[in-house]
Every structure is written in structure tokens, then in C-alpha cells.
Motif scaffolding. Structure first.
Motif: not given
Length: 199
Positions: A182-198
Motif C-alpha cells: 500500500r505504501w509503495i502504491i501510494a508513493k508511486f501511483p503512476k508507476q503502479a498503474q502502469k505495472l498493473i496495466g502490463e
């Protein structure tokens, strides 16, 4: 005659004198605001602490103090905050370091991991101390909490390697692993969305 001299002093000078007369005594904000005679008494206390190096502590530094209580621990001066570091550099370093202490990982404003009754207060610290030739350049500055700062003078620590961090996370309980996620997703929301999309 003495009262006339006292009135001519500025609020910072009055506070300095009062603290020096009350070393080791817990003082509350009502007394300090009355001594200073101004609404900016808090700012003047910070200046005494940061610019003049007076060892004034609050509830953020000591769990036994309540909010609004101040204590001049002793007369030994602390390293004063260098005013040559601009607000922009300070903001950049704190943001770059994710508003977390680069020694213990404590986040600004959250309960300190070593003392839950104490909120984490961040300062800027030099990676290579100025006494050892370090500069005020952003590349030589890091966020450091008041707890670590007390014992960190002239100490340079390496950051943990990713493999060691991952090993610690893998060993942690699932609830702690989810907190990290949760902390990583909150800190890097754009990168997290990109990884989830991939995925």
C-alpha cells in the motif's frame, strides 16, 4: 530600572533569557507567549533552537512532554541549522527522500518506530559532515529524524541494497507485506498503474 530594560528587549531576547534562567524546567506555551509578548513566540523559540543551537525539546523529541511544553535540557549548544540552505533545497531534499528519515525510515509526522508516543520530526543532515569537508549541496543532504540526528554526527551510512530489503519483506507477516505494498502504491501511483496495466 530593570523593568524598563526588559521592555526594550526583543521577544527573542526575552525568551532566551527566560530559558537560560529555567534550564531543566518544563515551560508551557502560555508562559512563553506571556514572556515574549507577541503571537510569534513559537517562531522565536524555533529560531533559538535552529539558529542559535539551544537544546530546547518538545513533545516531538521527548514522550514525557505534553503538546505545548518546552524544556531547555542543558546549556551545551547543538549544531545550529545552517541558514545558507535555501527553502527550495530543503523542500527538494525532503521530497526526494519521501519525507522519511534516511537512517531509520521513520516518516514525518507519524509515531516514531522507537517511541510511539513521539512524532517523527525531520531535519536536514549532511551525508559528509561540513567539518569533514561536506557541502550544503542537495547531493550531500538527506532527511534525518531528530532521534537519529542526535547520534549521527560525522557518521556516513550506506543505504540498504534492494536484495536485503526484499529479504526483510519476504520474512514479514502478510499484513506487514500488504502495508508495504500500500505504501509503495501510494508513493508511486503512476508507476503502479502502469505495472498493473502490463500484467
Amino acid at each position: 530600572m530593570k523593568e524598563i530594560k526588559l521592555k526594550q528587549k526583543g521577544s527573542k531576547a526575552k525568551l532566551r533569557e527566560f530559558f537560560l534562567e529555567n534550564v531543566g524546567v518544563i515551560l508551557n506555551k502560555d508562559i512563553l507567549s506571556k514572556i515574549a509578548g507577541k503571537t510569534e513566540w513559537g517562531r522565536r523559540v524555533r529560531e533559538l533552537r535552529n539558529e542559535e543551537g539551544m537544546n530546547i525539546v518538545t513533545h516531538n523529541d521527548r514522550s514525557e512532554l505534553k503538546p505545548g511544553e518546552y524544556l531547555l535540557v542543558d546549556l551545551k549548544p547543538l549544531p545550529a541549522f545552517d541558514r545558507d540552505i535555501s527553502k527550495e533545497t530543503r523542500a527538494f531534499v525532503l521530497d526526494r527522500n519521501g519525507f522519511t528519515c534516511q537512517m531509520c525510515g521513520a516518516a514525518a509526522g507519524e509515531p516514531h518506530p522507537y517511541d510511539a508516543n513521539r512524532k517523527t520530526r525531520l531535519h536536514l543532515g549532511h551525508v559528509i559532515d561540513k567539518s569533514m569537508g561536506g557541502t550544503d549541496d542537495a547531493s550531500n543532504l538527506r532527511a534525518i529524524c531528530s532521534v537519529c540526528n542526535e547520534g549521527a554526527s560525522n557518521l556516513t551510512l550506506n543505504r540498504p541494497q534492494a536484495i536485503k530489503l526484499l529479504a526483510q519483506i519476504r520474512r514479514a507477516p502478510t499484513t506487514d507485506q500488504l502495508d508495504v505494498l500500500r505504501w509503495i502504491i501510494a508513493k508511486f501511483p503512476k508507476q503502479a498503474q502502469k505495472l498493473i496495466g502490463e500484467a
